[in-house]
Each structure stands twice: as structure tokens, then as C-alpha cells.
Design a protein around this motif. Structure first.
Motif, short mmCIF file in Angstrom:
data_model
loop_
_atom_site.label_atom_id
_atom_site.label_comp_id
_atom_site.label_asym_id
_atom_site.label_seq_id
_atom_site.Cartn_x
_atom_site.Cartn_y
_atom_site.Cartn_z
N TYR A 122 0.92 -1.04 0.14
CA TYR A 122 0.07 -0.07 0.04
C TYR A 122 0.94 1.28 -0.16
O TYR A 122 2.08 1.25 0.41
N ILE A 123 0.28 2.48 -0.48
CA ILE A 123 0.96 3.39 -0.26
C ILE A 123 0.34 4.76 0.60
O ILE A 123 -0.81 4.89 0.49
N CYS A 124 1.20 5.32 1.23
CA CYS A 124 0.70 6.61 1.97
C CYS A 124 1.59 7.88 1.19
O CYS A 124 2.74 7.54 1.10
N TYR A 125 1.05 9.03 1.27
CA TYR A 125 1.78 10.27 0.85
C TYR A 125 1.59 11.21 1.89
O TYR A 125 0.14 11.25 2.51
N LEU A 126 2.54 12.25 1.99
CA LEU A 126 2.44 13.27 2.90
C LEU A 126 3.27 14.39 2.80
O LEU A 126 4.43 14.26 2.26
N ILE A 127 2.78 15.58 3.01
CA ILE A 127 3.59 16.90 3.04
C ILE A 127 4.52 16.90 4.33
O ILE A 127 3.98 16.83 5.37
N VAL A 128 5.60 16.78 3.81
CA VAL A 128 6.63 16.76 5.15
C VAL A 128 7.34 18.37 5.29
O VAL A 128 7.78 18.29 6.44
N ASP A 129 7.18 19.02 4.42
CA ASP A 129 7.75 20.58 4.32
C ASP A 129 7.37 21.26 3.42
O ASP A 129 6.69 20.79 2.48
N GLY A 130 7.67 22.32 3.39
CA GLY A 130 7.42 23.24 1.86
C GLY A 130 8.34 24.38 2.18
O GLY A 130 8.63 24.86 3.09
N ASP A 131 8.04 25.17 0.82
CA ASP A 131 8.70 26.41 0.72
C ASP A 131 7.91 27.45 -0.01
O ASP A 131 6.82 26.61 -0.51
N THR A 132 8.18 28.77 0.22
CA THR A 132 7.08 29.52 -0.49
C THR A 132 8.16 30.70 -1.18
O THR A 132 9.21 30.62 -0.81
N PHE A 133 7.77 31.14 -2.42
CA PHE A 133 8.21 32.25 -3.08
C PHE A 133 7.49 33.55 -2.83
O PHE A 133 6.27 33.51 -3.29
N ASN A 134 8.03 34.43 -2.31
CA ASN A 134 7.37 35.64 -1.84
C ASN A 134 7.83 36.85 -2.61
O ASN A 134 8.93 36.99 -2.89
N ALA A 135 6.91 37.77 -2.80
CA ALA A 135 7.27 38.97 -3.19
C ALA A 135 6.07 40.09 -3.14
O ALA A 135 5.01 39.74 -3.20
N ASP A 136 6.32 41.36 -2.54
CA ASP A 136 5.36 42.41 -2.50
C ASP A 136 4.43 41.84 -1.62
O ASP A 136 3.18 41.85 -1.62
N ASN A 137 4.81 41.21 -0.43
CA ASN A 137 3.97 40.82 0.58
C ASN A 137 2.94 39.57 0.07
O ASN A 137 1.66 39.56 0.56
#
Length: 105
Positions: free
Chosen positions: A30-45
């Protein structure tokens, strides 16, 4: 790609799939998937891009090259590079094969 698109592609592989965990015990594979971290790209708030880091975990009793190849082929077809890790979970008697990916959501 979005997380829901990834879920659809994982479901198409023919194995039980769940986000994070199943509510009841499953027999491998079987398969499980999960968000373990993340990044964002920001500009002008403002967040312009979200980049989730997702682990796709394949659980098997014995080394299963066919199941691993199905996941690898799906990732290749969708141009999603991955890192790979494998461990044996003694207490559960299963191998956990982890494909770590990221994409722009």
C-alpha cells in the motif's frame, strides 16, 4: 501539479492509497503520501509560489521491484525528480520505500 492530481496518479497505480495513514489496518503493498515540508516564493507581501515537499511511502512485505517501478515510471512520466530511501520496520515486518519529491503547486 497539485496534491489532488498526485493522489489521482497514485491511485491509478492499483494499490490502496491514503494521505498520511489509513484509518484501518492494511495488508501490504500500500501507499501513503504526506507533505513533510514546504517552501514559498514571496514578493510584495504576497506568496507567489507554493512548493510542497512530499514523501510517497510504499509499504511492502518483501522487496517489490514491480511496485517500485510503477511509482518511478509515474514520476518520470510527470517529470518529477525524486530521492529514494528504504528501511525495514522490524516491529511491523515491512519495508518502507520512500520517494521524496517536490513540485510547484
Amino acid at each position: 501539479m497539485t496534491l489532488s492530481e498526485l493522489a489521482k496518479k497514485l491511485n491509478a497505480l492499483g494499490y490502496p492509497v491514503a494521505y498520511s495513514h489509513f484509518k484501518s489496518r492494511q495488508d501490504p503493498p500500500y501507499i501513503c503520501y504526506l507533505i513533510v515540508d514546504g517552501d514559498t516564493f514571496n514578493a510584495d507581501n504576497t506568496v507567489l509560489l507554493e512548493i510542497p515537499y512530499v514523501d510517497i511511502e510504499l509499504y511492502v512485505i518483501n522487496k517489490d521491484l514491480v511496485a517500485e517501478k510503477k511509482i518511478k515510471d509515474m514520476l518520470k512520466e510527470n517529470k518529477l525528480p525524486w530521492d529514494y530511501d528504504e528501511i525495514f520496520i522490524q516491529s511491523e515486518g515491512v519495508f518502507k520505500c520512500t520517494f521524496s519529491i517536490s513540485f510547484i503547486d
